[in-house]
Motif scaffolding. Structure first.
Motif, PDB file in Angstrom:
ATOM      1  N   GLY A 173       0.526  -1.017   0.024  1.00  0.00           N
ATOM      2  CA  GLY A 173      -0.095   0.761  -0.208  1.00  0.00           C
ATOM      3  C   GLY A 173       1.033   1.589   0.268  1.00  0.00           C
ATOM      4  N   ILE A 174       0.704   2.259  -0.643  1.00  0.00           N
ATOM      5  CA  ILE A 174       1.311   3.314  -0.672  1.00  0.00           C
ATOM      6  C   ILE A 174       0.639   4.825  -0.567  1.00  0.00           C
ATOM      7  CG2 ILE A 174       2.523   4.767  -2.639  1.00  0.00           C
ATOM      8  CD1 ILE A 174       2.741   2.576  -5.152  1.00  0.00           C
ATOM      9  N   THR A 209       4.118   1.893   2.822  1.00  0.00           N
ATOM     10  CA  THR A 209       5.031   2.901   2.790  1.00  0.00           C
ATOM     11  C   THR A 209       4.627   4.464   2.086  1.00  0.00           C
ATOM     12  OG1 THR A 209       6.129   0.328   1.504  1.00  0.00           O
ATOM     13  CG2 THR A 209       7.430   2.836   0.699  1.00  0.00           C
ATOM     14  N   HIS A 210       5.453   5.177   2.067  1.00  0.00           N
ATOM     15  CA  HIS A 210       5.178   6.634   2.167  1.00  0.00           C
ATOM     16  C   HIS A 210       5.322   6.835   0.690  1.00  0.00           C
ATOM     17  CE1 HIS A 210       5.684  11.013   1.817  1.00  0.00           C
ATOM     18  NE2 HIS A 210       4.751  10.759   2.694  1.00  0.00           N
ATOM     19  N   VAL A 211       4.915   7.702   0.031  1.00  0.00           N
ATOM     20  CA  VAL A 211       5.246   7.967  -1.654  1.00  0.00           C
ATOM     21  C   VAL A 211       6.736   7.794  -2.089  1.00  0.00           C
ATOM     22  CG1 VAL A 211       3.931   9.753  -1.632  1.00  0.00           C
ATOM     23  CG2 VAL A 211       3.676   8.406  -3.980  1.00  0.00           C
ATOM     24  N   ILE A 238       9.711  -2.861  -1.549  1.00  0.00           N
ATOM     25  CA  ILE A 238       9.884  -1.652  -0.847  1.00  0.00           C
ATOM     26  C   ILE A 238       9.068  -0.929   0.215  1.00  0.00           C
ATOM     27  CG2 ILE A 238       8.663  -0.412  -3.176  1.00  0.00           C
ATOM     28  CD1 ILE A 238      12.243   1.449  -1.858  1.00  0.00           C
ATOM     29  N   THR A 239       9.458  -1.138   1.401  1.00  0.00           N
ATOM     30  CA  THR A 239       8.559  -0.470   2.333  1.00  0.00           C
ATOM     31  C   THR A 239       9.265   0.835   3.188  1.00  0.00           C
ATOM     32  OG1 THR A 239       8.339  -2.018   3.801  1.00  0.00           O
ATOM     33  CG2 THR A 239      10.057  -2.184   3.540  1.00  0.00           C
ATOM     34  N   ASN A 240       8.359   0.849   4.308  1.00  0.00           N
ATOM     35  CA  ASN A 240       9.052   1.756   5.136  1.00  0.00           C
ATOM     36  C   ASN A 240       9.775   1.040   5.638  1.00  0.00           C
ATOM     37  OD1 ASN A 240       8.178   4.137   4.274  1.00  0.00           O
ATOM     38  ND2 ASN A 240       6.135   3.669   5.230  1.00  0.00           N
ATOM     39  N   ASP A 241      10.065   1.023   7.646  1.00  0.00           N
ATOM     40  CA  ASP A 241      11.096   0.249   8.343  1.00  0.00           C
ATOM     41  C   ASP A 241      10.427  -1.039   8.671  1.00  0.00           C
ATOM     42  OD1 ASP A 241      13.209  -0.367   9.744  1.00  0.00           O
ATOM     43  OD2 ASP A 241      12.712   1.442  11.385  1.00  0.00           O
ATOM     44  N   GLU A 242       9.025  -0.226   9.632  1.00  0.00           N
ATOM     45  CA  GLU A 242       8.142  -1.426   9.855  1.00  0.00           C
ATOM     46  C   GLU A 242       6.646  -1.582   9.283  1.00  0.00           C
ATOM     47  OE1 GLU A 242       8.778  -3.236  13.345  1.00  0.00           O
ATOM     48  OE2 GLU A 242      10.698  -2.140  13.105  1.00  0.00           O
TER      49      GLU A 242
END
Ligand code: NAD
Length: 246
Positions: A173-174, A209-211, A238-242
């Motif tokens: 999810g973005i 994940t932030h765009v 591709i992901t944020n940290d957690e």
């Protein structure tokens, strides 16, 4: 070799527009190719057309070092024929057009759902196989398109001396400014009183994940695409940290 000129296919969409903005900030010359033009910028050359049509797409790719393919029908459309035509056949056309226009690098926006079998995945890696039973038809076509793009990676020059280096980026999810999909859907569901239920124990995890991170990942992947690089023909989550509770 520094990359200078690129085309963002789907550059009028949520992700594509953010990608264009970061590319401009980094000094790239940018073409946008999309089936509709929803914004304008004097620094960008806009091409309107259908990515399934060679005659529409090739002019937008001529003289370009890297193509980013982040166009897709909306996940919510539920139109199987459209998913197949645009995500699968259209992506094959994108590859053909890159070859015709001698574009040497292609970065695809895929999806993390290509490895999702309906069971929890925590700390999943790129070693996971493609889902044998994709959760929906959209995902089925994301798998088909990703396989085509990875298979098209050609590091050895063909008889005309051309190469095509490819890589796929898999966000889940973005979220971020201008998101027309996830946040509006959540708000709409809440308005309809559909957010009062918990499935399971309320500790389900989901990856958003932030765009800006997704876009940054695309640009790093493009810049890493070189003959002999381990990035060639690969797919990357591709992901944020957690992940977060959902
Ligand atoms: P979006 O709907 O905002 O943008 C997609 C763009 O593609 C639109 O501007 C649309 O006009 C264009 N397009 C559609 N069909 C086309 C065609 N035939 N020819 C030319 N242009 C066409 O979607 P988004 O959220 O920016 O998603 C971008 C990519 O990221 C897609 O490949 C999607 O599958 C993938 N993705 C998105 C998310 C998310 O949460 N948004 C998550 C995982 C993967």
């Amino acid at each position: 070799m520094a990359l200078q000129k690129c085309t963002v296919i789907g550059g009028c969409g949520f992700l594509g527009r953010h990608l264009v903005t970061m590319l401009l900030e980094r000094g790239y010359q940018v073409n946008v190719f999309d089936i509709r033009q929803s914004w304008d910028n004097p620094k960008v050359r806009f091409f309107t057309g259908n990515l399934c049509k060679i005659e529409d797409l090739v002019p937008a790719l001529e003289g370009v070092d890297v193509a980013f393919h982040c166009a897709s029908p909306p996940y919510t459309s539920g139109d199987k024929k459209l998913f197949y035509n645009v995500n699968y056949l259209g992506t094959k056309n994108v590859i053909e057009c890159c070859k015709k226009a001698r574009v040497q690098r292609l970065v695809l926006t895929s999806s993390a759902s290509v490895v999702y079998e309906g069971r929890d995945i925590l700390n999943g890696t790129e070693e996971l196989p493609y889902a044998s039973k994709p959760i929906d038809y959209y995902t089925e076509t994301k798998i088909l398109q990703e396989k085509e793009v990875r298979k098209a990676c050609q590091e050895k020059p063909d008889s005309d001396g051309n190469i095509l280096l490819t890589v796929a980026i898999r966000p889940h999810g973005i979220f971020g400014p201008g998101d027309p999909h996830m946040l509006p859907t959540l708000v709409e569901m809440a308005k309809q009183g559909k957010s009062k239920f918990i499935i399971g124990n309320g500790k389900n995890l989901v990856d958003f994940t932030h765009v800006s991170n997704v876009v940054h990942g695309h640009i790093l992947a493009a810049e890493a695409l070189k003959v002999g690089s381990r990035v060639c023909g690969k797919a990357y989550h591709i992901t944020n940290d957690e992940p977060i509770y959902f």
